[in-house]
Design a protein around this motif. Structure first.
Motif, short mmCIF file in Angstrom:
data_model
loop_
_atom_site.label_atom_id
_atom_site.label_comp_id
_atom_site.label_asym_id
_atom_site.label_seq_id
_atom_site.Cartn_x
_atom_site.Cartn_y
_atom_site.Cartn_z
N MET A 1 0.82 -1.21 0.00
CA MET A 1 0.00 0.00 0.00
C MET A 1 0.86 1.26 0.00
N ILE A 2 1.92 1.26 0.82
CA ILE A 2 2.81 2.41 0.87
C ILE A 2 3.50 2.61 -0.48
N ALA A 3 3.93 1.50 -1.08
CA ALA A 3 4.59 1.60 -2.39
C ALA A 3 3.63 2.17 -3.44
N SER A 4 2.37 1.74 -3.39
CA SER A 4 1.38 2.25 -4.34
C SER A 4 1.14 3.73 -4.13
N LEU A 5 1.05 4.14 -2.86
CA LEU A 5 0.86 5.56 -2.57
C LEU A 5 2.03 6.40 -3.07
N LEU A 6 3.24 5.89 -2.87
CA LEU A 6 4.42 6.62 -3.34
C LEU A 6 4.42 6.73 -4.86
N ARG A 7 4.08 5.63 -5.52
CA ARG A 7 4.04 5.68 -6.99
C ARG A 7 2.99 6.68 -7.48
N THR A 8 1.83 6.69 -6.81
CA THR A 8 0.77 7.64 -7.17
C THR A 8 1.24 9.08 -6.95
N PHE A 9 1.91 9.29 -5.82
CA PHE A 9 2.40 10.63 -5.51
C PHE A 9 3.42 11.10 -6.54
N LEU A 10 4.36 10.21 -6.89
CA LEU A 10 5.38 10.57 -7.87
C LEU A 10 4.75 10.82 -9.24
N TYR A 11 3.72 10.05 -9.57
CA TYR A 11 3.03 10.25 -10.85
C TYR A 11 2.37 11.62 -10.88
N ILE A 12 1.71 12.00 -9.79
CA ILE A 12 1.04 13.30 -9.73
C ILE A 12 2.06 14.43 -9.84
N VAL A 13 3.20 14.29 -9.13
CA VAL A 13 4.24 15.30 -9.19
C VAL A 13 4.76 15.44 -10.62
N ALA A 14 4.98 14.30 -11.29
CA ALA A 14 5.48 14.34 -12.67
C ALA A 14 4.48 15.02 -13.60
N GLN A 15 3.18 14.73 -13.42
CA GLN A 15 2.17 15.35 -14.26
C GLN A 15 2.09 16.85 -14.03
N LEU A 16 2.23 17.27 -12.77
CA LEU A 16 2.23 18.70 -12.47
C LEU A 16 3.41 19.39 -13.14
N GLN A 17 4.57 18.73 -13.11
CA GLN A 17 5.74 19.31 -13.78
C GLN A 17 5.50 19.44 -15.27
N GLU A 18 4.91 18.41 -15.87
CA GLU A 18 4.64 18.46 -17.30
C GLU A 18 3.67 19.60 -17.62
N LYS A 19 2.65 19.79 -16.78
CA LYS A 19 1.70 20.87 -17.02
C LYS A 19 2.37 22.23 -16.89
N LYS A 20 3.26 22.36 -15.89
CA LYS A 20 3.96 23.62 -15.72
C LYS A 20 4.84 23.92 -16.94
N ILE A 21 5.52 22.88 -17.44
CA ILE A 21 6.35 23.07 -18.62
C ILE A 21 5.50 23.49 -19.81
N THR A 22 4.32 22.85 -19.95
CA THR A 22 3.43 23.20 -21.05
C THR A 22 2.96 24.64 -20.93
N LEU A 23 2.63 25.07 -19.72
CA LEU A 23 2.19 26.44 -19.50
C LEU A 23 3.30 27.44 -19.82
N LEU A 24 4.53 27.09 -19.47
CA LEU A 24 5.65 27.96 -19.80
C LEU A 24 5.83 28.08 -21.30
N LYS A 25 5.63 26.98 -22.02
CA LYS A 25 5.73 27.03 -23.48
C LYS A 25 4.63 27.91 -24.08
N ILE A 26 3.42 27.80 -23.50
CA ILE A 26 2.33 28.64 -23.99
C ILE A 26 2.64 30.11 -23.75
N LYS A 27 3.21 30.41 -22.58
CA LYS A 27 3.57 31.79 -22.28
C LYS A 27 4.59 32.32 -23.29
N ASP A 28 5.57 31.46 -23.65
CA ASP A 28 6.56 31.88 -24.65
C ASP A 28 5.91 32.12 -26.01
#
Length: 522
Positions: A1-28
């Motif tokens: 369960m802990i491993a699954s939670l960590l994987r979910t957390f890392l996935y969410i963090v990665a997706q947030l980073q991707e969205k931020k990068i996309t937003l920065l590209k849109i701003k450019d």
């Protein structure tokens, strides 16, 4: 369960980073991209923000274990004093105006040997070798209109009319070559739509309709077409080919797309190809239509003379740029690979800082080779830049093998791009004339991009080809240091000779009548 939670957390963090990068590209995209120079941060500000990085790639705002190795020493050769360039007064010298009209002002009363006008002086005056120079700027509407009123004499017996001749030197053509040249340069050199030019002419009391300007530019294209074809034939034997695409809108093709079956090609693009010739000349060629840069380059290779060594082709890694089976030396743009790390430097300061610093060193080496012959440049890059490129490759492979980087993250994608295209990215360390990046083609496409943004579309494919021909001439003149105004006016005046001998009017061969007269006078 802990491993699954960590994987979910890392996935969410990665997706947030991707969205931020996309937003920065849109701003450019909306506000424009800032410079991609990796400037050194001042020591006092190094730890202020967590996303700031130094040239060595060490993140100042990251707490905990600093896990990224290797750590290379900073290049201390570039001091702070060298970064601040000495500023001048900002004015251009007289030598910077080769196209300016020159008027010699002679003394009306004084000549060499005359007495000095000062009554208290008993000397004589003599001509100074270096005259004083005064520069004056005058303005006028883009295209001026002159109305010649010709007096008419009529015989009262036979009724015949006799009109006065035009002044000496005035052509009987309705549209002078200078007017045609101005229309072509304003439309394609300055990317000004016809309606804006028409509005300016109307406001100045000399109206000129959009349809007339379109017809005159078509006539200019037809006059320049033999030179364009000659440039294509010459370009086929070039040594370095730069190529890339940018979208274009052609109403005629957009109408065809509505009737096409699913899976058929519907794309439209303008290909910009810049060719460096063996003798040092540069050729810019544009093609607009459904073909992409790879197919247009392949057509040039088909025209290449047999027995020549394989050309060097520089482009980004997009598959459409590398179609065809003709032999060539592939060189992939290093600036594109660098940009992938530059865009995510705020999210991966250590890793991106290290990569940007090492690639920056490669560009410093390229700057040091500017005065070298190709063989010396190759040896310098082989010994100085080759190990840096190999060091980066080994470091990236180790990061992926040790699973320190998530393969599907933005950093993992940037690393995989570098590893996949490493052979082409490092071509400059194996081939004497191979460039580092595709900047000549990128710069050549800027006028086409501005035309698309300002004018939106072409009506027909023929109109798009007319624009490609004129833009090819304007850009080729710029690349070879030729005065585009003098060249185009002179070529249009001698259009009857162009079709018979287009090679004599190439932008790097023929400079125009004005410059030829100045050369004879000198």
């Amino acid at each position: 369960m802990i491993a699954s939670l960590l994987r979910t957390f890392l996935y969410i963090v990665a997706q947030l980073q991707e969205k931020k990068i996309t937003l920065l590209k849109i701003k450019d995209m909306i506000f424009g991209r800032k410079s991609e120079k990796n400037k050194k941060e001042k020591a006092g500000k190094a730890g202020k923000d967590g996303d700031q990085t130094s040239e060595s790639g060490s993140g100042k705002g990251e707490s905990g274990e600093q896990r990224r190795e290797p750590r290379n020493e900073k290049d201390e050769s570039a001091s702070a004093d060298s970064e601040s360039a000495i500023r001048g007064h900002g004015r251009n010298p007289v030598s910077a105006y080769p196209g300016a009209k020159k008027v010699r002002c002679r003394h009306r009363e004084l000549q060499s040997g005359h007495d000095c006008p000062d009554l208290r002086c008993e000397g004589r005056v003599y001509r100074v070798l270096r005259p004083h120079q005064f520069t004056q700027y005058t303005g006028q509407p883009a295209i001026t209109v002159t109305i010649y009123e010709q007096e008419v004499m009529r015989c009262n017996d036979c009724g015949k009319e006799y009109e006065a001749a035009l002044p000496e030197g005035v052509s009987p053509k309705r549209y002078d070559e200078t007017a045609d040249t101005a229309m072509a340069i304003i439309k394609y050199g300055l990317a000004t739509p016809y309606n804006r030019s028409a509005a300016l002419q109307r406001d100045c009391g000399m109206p000129l309709s959009e349809s007339v300007m379109s017809e005159r530019c078509k006539a200019v294209s037809e006059a320049l077409y033999p030179i364009y074809e000659e440039m294509r034939r010459r370009a086929a034997d070039g040594k370095v080919f730069y190529g890339d695409d940018t979208p274009v809108r052609i109403l005629e093709l957009m109408k065809e797309n509505k009737e096409k079956e699913p899976g058929e090609r519907v794309g439209m693009r303008t290909s910009g190809i810049v060719v460096q010739m063996k003798e040092g000349a540069w050729i810019a060629l544009y093609m607009s239509g459904r073909k992409h840069a790879g197919e247009n380059l392949e057509e040039l290779y088909e025209m290449r003379a047999p027995g020549l060594e394989a050309p060097i082709q520089m482009s980004d890694a997009l598959a459409s740029n590398w179609s065809g089976e003709k032999e060539r030396i592939q060189a992939v743009c290093l600036a594109h690979a660098r940009r992938k790390f530059w865009e995510i430097r705020s999210f991966y300061p250590n890793e991106c800082g290290y990569v940007l610093e090492r690639i920056g060193k490669v560009y410093q080496n390229e700057e040091a080779t500017k005065e070298m012959i190709p063989e010396e440049r190759l040896e310098y890059h082989r010994t100085q830049s080759g190990p840096i490129m190999e060091e980066l490759r080994e470091w990236m492979e180790r990061e992926m093998a040790e699973k320190k980087v998530e393969p599907n993250s933005s950093l993992g994608k940037a690393i995989r791009y570098y590893l996949k295209n490493y052979y082409g990215l490092s071509a400059f360390a194996r081939h004497a004339e191979a460039p580092l990046d595709n900047n000549p083609a990128e710069r050549a496409l800027k006028p086409a991009v501005m035309i698309r943004k300002n004018s939106y579309f072409y009506k027909t494919g023929r109109g798009a080809n007319d624009g490609a021909i004129i833009l090819s001439m304007i850009t080729s003149c710029r690349l070879n240091g030729t005065n585009v105004w003098n060249w185009m006016v002179s070529v249009l005046k001698r259009s009857s000779e162009v079709s018979g001998n287009p090679a004599a009017f190439l932008p790097w061969v023929y400079k125009g009548e004005a410059e030829e007269e100045e050369a004879r006078a000198a």
